[in-house]
Design a protein around this motif. Sequence first.
Motif, PDB file in Angstrom:
ATOM      1  N   ARG A  45       0.849  -1.186   0.000  1.00 36.42           N
ATOM      2  CA  ARG A  45       0.000   0.000   0.000  1.00 36.42           C
ATOM      3  C   ARG A  45       0.886   1.237   0.000  1.00 36.42           C
ATOM      4  NH1 ARG A  45      -5.253  -0.189   3.746  1.00 36.42           N
ATOM      5  NH2 ARG A  45      -5.273  -2.133   2.571  1.00 36.42           N
ATOM      6  N   GLU A  46       0.565   2.199  -0.864  1.00 35.16           N
ATOM      7  CA  GLU A  46       1.382   3.382  -0.972  1.00 35.16           C
ATOM      8  C   GLU A  46       0.566   4.657  -0.799  1.00 35.16           C
ATOM      9  OE1 GLU A  46       3.250   3.804  -4.778  1.00 35.16           O
ATOM     10  OE2 GLU A  46       1.350   4.020  -5.856  1.00 35.16           O
ATOM     11  N   PHE A  47       1.236   5.674  -0.334  1.00 33.36           N
ATOM     12  CA  PHE A  47       0.632   6.985  -0.117  1.00 33.36           C
ATOM     13  C   PHE A  47       0.307   7.652  -1.441  1.00 33.36           C
ATOM     14  CE2 PHE A  47      -0.172  10.982   1.812  1.00 33.36           C
ATOM     15  CZ  PHE A  47       0.475  11.948   1.057  1.00 33.36           C
ATOM     16  N   VAL A  48      -0.840   8.338  -1.479  1.00 28.51           N
ATOM     17  CA  VAL A  48      -1.236   9.102  -2.662  1.00 28.51           C
ATOM     18  C   VAL A  48      -1.323  10.595  -2.325  1.00 28.51           C
ATOM     19  CG1 VAL A  48      -3.021   9.484  -4.392  1.00 28.51           C
ATOM     20  CG2 VAL A  48      -2.478   7.149  -3.654  1.00 28.51           C
ATOM     21  N   ALA A  49      -2.143  10.924  -1.344  1.00 28.92           N
ATOM     22  CA  ALA A  49      -2.344  12.324  -0.978  1.00 28.92           C
ATOM     23  C   ALA A  49      -2.964  12.390   0.412  1.00 28.92           C
ATOM     24  CB  ALA A  49      -3.241  13.033  -1.982  1.00 28.92           C
ATOM     25  N   ALA A  50      -2.778  13.529   1.074  1.00 29.03           N
ATOM     26  CA  ALA A  50      -3.383  13.714   2.390  1.00 29.03           C
ATOM     27  C   ALA A  50      -3.632  15.190   2.626  1.00 29.03           C
ATOM     28  CB  ALA A  50      -2.484  13.140   3.489  1.00 29.03           C
ATOM     29  N   ILE A  51      -4.618  15.454   3.493  1.00 23.75           N
ATOM     30  CA  ILE A  51      -4.974  16.839   3.805  1.00 23.75           C
ATOM     31  C   ILE A  51      -5.296  16.943   5.282  1.00 23.75           C
ATOM     32  CG2 ILE A  51      -7.371  16.408   3.102  1.00 23.75           C
ATOM     33  CD1 ILE A  51      -7.430  19.359   2.124  1.00 23.75           C
ATOM     34  N   GLY A  52      -4.792  17.987   5.903  1.00 23.90           N
ATOM     35  CA  GLY A  52      -5.014  18.191   7.313  1.00 23.90           C
ATOM     36  C   GLY A  52      -6.202  19.085   7.594  1.00 23.90           C
ATOM     37  N   TRP A  53      -6.527  19.225   8.871  1.00 19.96           N
ATOM     38  CA  TRP A  53      -7.675  20.042   9.273  1.00 19.96           C
ATOM     39  C   TRP A  53      -7.511  21.486   8.800  1.00 19.96           C
ATOM     40  CZ3 TRP A  53     -12.324  19.180  11.492  1.00 19.96           C
ATOM     41  CH2 TRP A  53     -13.009  20.290  12.000  1.00 19.96           C
ATOM     42  N   SER A  54      -6.302  21.995   8.861  1.00 21.24           N
ATOM     43  CA  SER A  54      -6.055  23.391   8.479  1.00 21.24           C
ATOM     44  C   SER A  54      -5.874  23.571   6.990  1.00 21.24           C
ATOM     45  CB  SER A  54      -4.808  23.906   9.195  1.00 21.24           C
ATOM     46  OG  SER A  54      -3.678  23.154   8.785  1.00 21.24           O
ATOM     47  N   GLY A  55      -5.890  22.487   6.249  1.00 21.20           N
ATOM     48  CA  GLY A  55      -5.762  22.576   4.805  1.00 21.20           C
ATOM     49  C   GLY A  55      -4.392  22.250   4.263  1.00 21.20           C
ATOM     50  N   ASP A  61       4.850  12.035  -5.311  1.00 23.93           N
ATOM     51  CA  ASP A  61       5.426  12.726  -6.461  1.00 23.93           C
ATOM     52  C   ASP A  61       4.773  12.347  -7.792  1.00 23.93           C
ATOM     53  OD1 ASP A  61       8.876  12.744  -5.212  1.00 23.93           O
ATOM     54  OD2 ASP A  61       7.170  14.071  -4.838  1.00 23.93           O
ATOM     55  N   SER A  62       4.426  11.098  -7.969  1.00 22.43           N
ATOM     56  CA  SER A  62       3.915  10.657  -9.271  1.00 22.43           C
ATOM     57  C   SER A  62       2.514  11.177  -9.572  1.00 22.43           C
ATOM     58  CB  SER A  62       3.927   9.132  -9.348  1.00 22.43           C
ATOM     59  OG  SER A  62       2.953   8.580  -8.481  1.00 22.43           O
ATOM     60  N   VAL A  63       1.807  11.695  -8.578  1.00 22.33           N
ATOM     61  CA  VAL A  63       0.444  12.189  -8.820  1.00 22.33           C
ATOM     62  C   VAL A  63       0.362  13.712  -8.732  1.00 22.33           C
ATOM     63  CG1 VAL A  63      -0.457  10.045  -7.844  1.00 22.33           C
ATOM     64  CG2 VAL A  63      -0.426  12.114  -6.431  1.00 22.33           C
ATOM     65  N   ARG A  64       1.409  14.339  -8.246  1.00 18.11           N
ATOM     66  CA  ARG A  64       1.375  15.795  -8.099  1.00 18.11           C
ATOM     67  C   ARG A  64       1.166  16.446  -9.463  1.00 18.11           C
ATOM     68  NH1 ARG A  64       5.740  16.322  -5.566  1.00 18.11           N
ATOM     69  NH2 ARG A  64       4.882  16.334  -3.469  1.00 18.11           N
ATOM     70  N   GLY A  65       0.235  17.379  -9.525  1.00 16.34           N
ATOM     71  CA  GLY A  65      -0.092  18.035 -10.787  1.00 16.34           C
ATOM     72  C   GLY A  65      -1.205  17.351 -11.558  1.00 16.34           C
ATOM     73  N   ARG A  66      -1.511  16.124 -11.198  1.00 11.70           N
ATOM     74  CA  ARG A  66      -2.612  15.398 -11.849  1.00 11.70           C
ATOM     75  C   ARG A  66      -3.782  15.163 -10.899  1.00 11.70           C
ATOM     76  NH1 ARG A  66      -1.894  10.285 -13.440  1.00 11.70           N
ATOM     77  NH2 ARG A  66      -0.306   9.789 -11.876  1.00 11.70           N
ATOM     78  N   PHE A  67      -3.486  14.951  -9.641  1.00 10.09           N
ATOM     79  CA  PHE A  67      -4.517  14.685  -8.634  1.00 10.09           C
ATOM     80  C   PHE A  67      -4.676  15.911  -7.740  1.00 10.09           C
ATOM     81  CE2 PHE A  67      -4.017   9.743  -8.323  1.00 10.09           C
ATOM     82  CZ  PHE A  67      -4.142   9.662  -9.713  1.00 10.09           C
ATOM     83  N   THR A  68      -5.908  16.111  -7.276  1.00  3.02           N
ATOM     84  CA  THR A  68      -6.188  17.199  -6.350  1.00  3.02           C
ATOM     85  C   THR A  68      -7.043  16.680  -5.203  1.00  3.02           C
ATOM     86  OG1 THR A  68      -6.153  18.821  -8.150  1.00  3.02           O
ATOM     87  CG2 THR A  68      -7.182  19.491  -6.077  1.00  3.02           C
ATOM     88  N   VAL A  69      -6.576  16.887  -3.988  1.00 10.32           N
ATOM     89  CA  VAL A  69      -7.321  16.457  -2.807  1.00 10.32           C
ATOM     90  C   VAL A  69      -7.987  17.682  -2.189  1.00 10.32           C
ATOM     91  CG1 VAL A  69      -5.327  16.677  -1.252  1.00 10.32           C
ATOM     92  CG2 VAL A  69      -7.216  15.129  -0.675  1.00 10.32           C
TER      93      VAL A  69
END
Length: 123
Positions: A45-55, A61-69
């Motif tokens: 299992r690998e990390f894709v993206a994450a977002i904290g309470w404050s934003g 790296d492989s999804v940056r610019g293509r994915f938006t959380v």
Amino acid sequence: QVQVAESGGGLVQAGGSLRLSCAASGRAGNIYAMGWFRQAPGKEREFVAAIGWSGSIYYEDSVRGRFTVSRDNAKNTVSLQMNSLKPEDTAVYYCACRTFGNPSRRPNEYDYWGQGTQVTVSS
């Protein structure tokens, strides 16, 4: 307890888009960070993206610019907009919640997990 449920997976051609959604329910008032991970057959299992309470936001790296959380704190939901999908993005995508601390790239630092949703990108 917190229940986590993902939706929005499916089959798409390379170059296409999908939007994944995740909702946390139950005792979800103390969720600090929400993250997306993925697992392809035979791989860890690998990390894709994450977002904290404050934003604060982190991307693999492989999804940056293509994915938006994005996240709605009031509703305890998180979304992952995936554009320019590639066959190597094919995996089961999992949503995870962390009840303490900042967003993390480490799966073992998340407390609650969804069942996963399949994303298949055809070439």
